[in-house]
Design an enzyme around this catalytic site. Structure first.
Site, short mmCIF file in Angstrom:
data_model
loop_
_atom_site.label_atom_id
_atom_site.label_comp_id
_atom_site.label_asym_id
_atom_site.label_seq_id
_atom_site.Cartn_x
_atom_site.Cartn_y
_atom_site.Cartn_z
N ASP A 153 0.86 -1.19 0.00
CA ASP A 153 0.00 0.00 0.00
C ASP A 153 0.89 1.24 0.00
O ASP A 153 2.06 1.18 0.39
CB ASP A 153 -0.92 0.03 1.23
CG ASP A 153 -1.81 1.26 1.23
OD1 ASP A 153 -2.46 1.52 0.19
OD2 ASP A 153 -1.86 1.99 2.24
N SER A 154 0.30 2.35 -0.42
CA SER A 154 1.04 3.61 -0.40
C SER A 154 1.47 3.97 1.03
O SER A 154 2.43 4.70 1.22
CB SER A 154 0.16 4.72 -0.98
OG SER A 154 -1.06 4.78 -0.26
N TYR A 198 -0.71 8.64 -2.37
CA TYR A 198 -0.62 8.52 -3.82
C TYR A 198 -1.82 9.18 -4.52
O TYR A 198 -1.76 9.49 -5.70
CB TYR A 198 -0.63 7.04 -4.23
CG TYR A 198 0.66 6.27 -4.07
CD1 TYR A 198 1.74 6.78 -3.35
CD2 TYR A 198 0.79 5.01 -4.65
CE1 TYR A 198 2.91 6.04 -3.21
CE2 TYR A 198 1.96 4.27 -4.52
CZ TYR A 198 3.02 4.79 -3.79
OH TYR A 198 4.17 4.05 -3.67
N GLY A 199 -2.92 9.31 -3.76
CA GLY A 199 -4.23 9.64 -4.35
C GLY A 199 -4.25 10.83 -5.29
O GLY A 199 -5.03 10.86 -6.25
N CYS A 213 -4.16 -1.29 -2.37
CA CYS A 213 -4.30 0.16 -2.50
C CYS A 213 -5.11 0.40 -3.77
O CYS A 213 -4.72 -0.08 -4.84
CB CYS A 213 -2.91 0.80 -2.63
SG CYS A 213 -2.91 2.55 -2.99
N ASN A 214 -6.21 1.10 -3.63
CA ASN A 214 -7.05 1.32 -4.82
C ASN A 214 -6.36 2.18 -5.86
O ASN A 214 -6.46 1.93 -7.06
CB ASN A 214 -8.37 1.98 -4.39
CG ASN A 214 -9.27 0.99 -3.71
OD1 ASN A 214 -9.93 0.19 -4.37
ND2 ASN A 214 -9.30 0.99 -2.39
N THR A 215 -5.65 3.22 -5.38
CA THR A 215 -5.01 4.13 -6.32
C THR A 215 -3.94 3.39 -7.12
O THR A 215 -3.87 3.52 -8.35
CB THR A 215 -4.40 5.33 -5.55
OG1 THR A 215 -5.41 5.87 -4.69
CG2 THR A 215 -3.92 6.39 -6.49
N GLU A 259 -5.41 10.08 8.59
CA GLU A 259 -3.97 10.04 8.93
C GLU A 259 -3.62 10.97 10.08
O GLU A 259 -2.62 10.79 10.74
CB GLU A 259 -3.14 10.37 7.69
CG GLU A 259 -3.34 9.33 6.60
CD GLU A 259 -2.07 8.73 6.08
OE1 GLU A 259 -1.04 9.41 6.09
OE2 GLU A 259 -2.10 7.56 5.65
N CYS A 313 -11.51 3.09 -0.99
CA CYS A 313 -10.21 3.61 -0.56
C CYS A 313 -9.93 2.96 0.79
O CYS A 313 -10.82 2.87 1.65
CB CYS A 313 -10.25 5.13 -0.43
SG CYS A 313 -8.78 5.79 0.38
N THR A 314 -8.70 2.50 0.93
CA THR A 314 -8.34 1.71 2.12
C THR A 314 -8.54 2.45 3.44
O THR A 314 -8.72 1.82 4.47
CB THR A 314 -6.86 1.32 2.01
OG1 THR A 314 -6.10 2.51 1.77
CG2 THR A 314 -6.65 0.33 0.90
N HIS A 315 -8.50 3.79 3.41
CA HIS A 315 -8.62 4.56 4.66
C HIS A 315 -10.07 4.72 5.13
O HIS A 315 -10.31 4.96 6.30
CB HIS A 315 -8.07 5.97 4.47
CG HIS A 315 -6.57 6.06 4.48
ND1 HIS A 315 -5.80 5.36 3.59
CD2 HIS A 315 -5.73 6.75 5.28
CE1 HIS A 315 -4.53 5.65 3.83
NE2 HIS A 315 -4.46 6.49 4.85
N1 DGL Z 1 -4.36 3.58 -0.18
C1 DGL Z 1 -4.95 4.62 -0.99
C2 DGL Z 1 -6.18 4.06 -1.71
O1 DGL Z 1 -6.75 3.03 -1.36
C3 DGL Z 1 -5.34 5.82 -0.17
C4 DGL Z 1 -4.17 6.62 0.32
C5 DGL Z 1 -3.41 7.33 -0.75
O2 DGL Z 1 -3.98 8.24 -1.41
O3 DGL Z 1 -2.26 6.99 -0.94
O4 DGL Z 1 -6.61 4.64 -2.68
#
Ligand code: DGL
Length: 269
Positions: A6-7, A38-39, A69-71, A154, A188-190
């Site tokens: 993940d990012s 990363y988003g 990580c979705n992004t 975060e 999104c994971t968060h």
């Molecule tokens: N892990 C990213 C996602 O699931 C969210 C955090 C990021 O933007 O890096 O999209």
């Protein structure tokens, strides 16, 4: 080991469900914390960062890597699968979390209208719209980017008035665009950490869909269908952590995601 990338910290929400579903396996988690989030980054940058992390997980012996990580799944997965693996790593596999979610999302809606909350990067890639269309061509998918949600999580602000304000604003914007939505995917994971605020803002008939358990069940299924991969995975029930930031930073952040006393190894790319 199964590599989980993940990012930053968000993939820990997916890792937890993977550990639950596959307790006998070993996991190696890599959070690119020094370069997260990363988003809002460009396609090129997300691809480069993700590939570097995947290479690191391969180098450390993971035959299978999950982009939790979705992004990264939206921006980097396809190119890695199509351009890098066949040439450099023909016996390794990289899986994302968008397709497994897209395969299931239609089952959550009665009206045939679903909403997707995600980062700006995931929304602009249109990956969810494209993938969902393969499996549920009749489903109407409305996306909405929530750029404030990751920083709120975060910064440990999930249970504040600030979080309540931004979540309500984004939920209202989504439902205004399509009032017939009866299922909303947290892509999104968060976002699962904002569950309380999201549920409070959503009308009670709208279902909230989490990815973690879907991804975990699909991974179990993948390993059943791919015994040649399954036999290559070590089974000791342990998880190790890597971070591109400091071990101290990772320990503190992982705590916000419900993981206590994590000692990570710090690496530099
Ligand atoms: N892990 C990213 C996602 O699931 C969210 C955090 C990021 O933007 O890096 O999209």
């Amino acid at each position: 080991m199964i590599g989980v990338f993940d990012s930053g910290f968000g993939g820990l929400t997916i890792l937890r469900d993977l550990q639950k579903a596959l307790p006998q396996y070993d996991f190696l988690y890599l959070g690119d914390n020094a370069r997260a989030p990363y988003g809002s980054r460009s396609f090129e940058t997300i691809y480069r960062y993700t590939l570097e992390s995947v290479r690191e997980l391969f180098r450390r012996g993971c035959p299978l890597v999950i982009l939790a990580c979705n992004t990264a799944s939206a921006r980097a997965l396809r190119s890695i699968q199509q351009q890098v693996l066949p040439v450099e790593f023909p016996d390794r596999r990289v899986l994302g979390i968008i397709r497994p979610t897209a395969e299931e999302i239609g089952g959550f809606s009665k009206t045939g209208h679903v909403g997707v909350f995600a980062t700006a990067g995931t929304v602009s890639s249109r990956s969810y719209v494209i993938e969902i269309e393969h499996f549920f061509p009749q489903l109407k998918v409305t996306q909405h980017a929530c750029p404030m949600w990751v920083p709120l999580v975060e910064n440990g602000e999930c249970d504040t008035e600030g979080a309540q304000f931004f979540v309500k604003k984004d939920v209202e914007a989504l439902l205004k665009e399509d009032p017939e939505i009866d299922a909303v995917l947290l892509a999104c994971t968060h976002y699962p950490l904002l569950e309380r605020q999201i549920r409070a803002a959503l009308p009670s008939h709208v279902r909230l869909v989490f990815q973690g358990d879907i991804v975990a069940a699909k991974t179990v299924d993948y390993l059943k269908r791919h015994p040649e991969m399954e036999v290559r995975l070590s089974k000791g029930g342990k998880t190790e952590f890597l971070t591109s930031d400091t071990a101290k930073f990772f320990k503190k952040g992982a705590f916000l995601f419900g993981m206590q006393d994590i000692s990570a190894e710090s690496l530099t790319f």
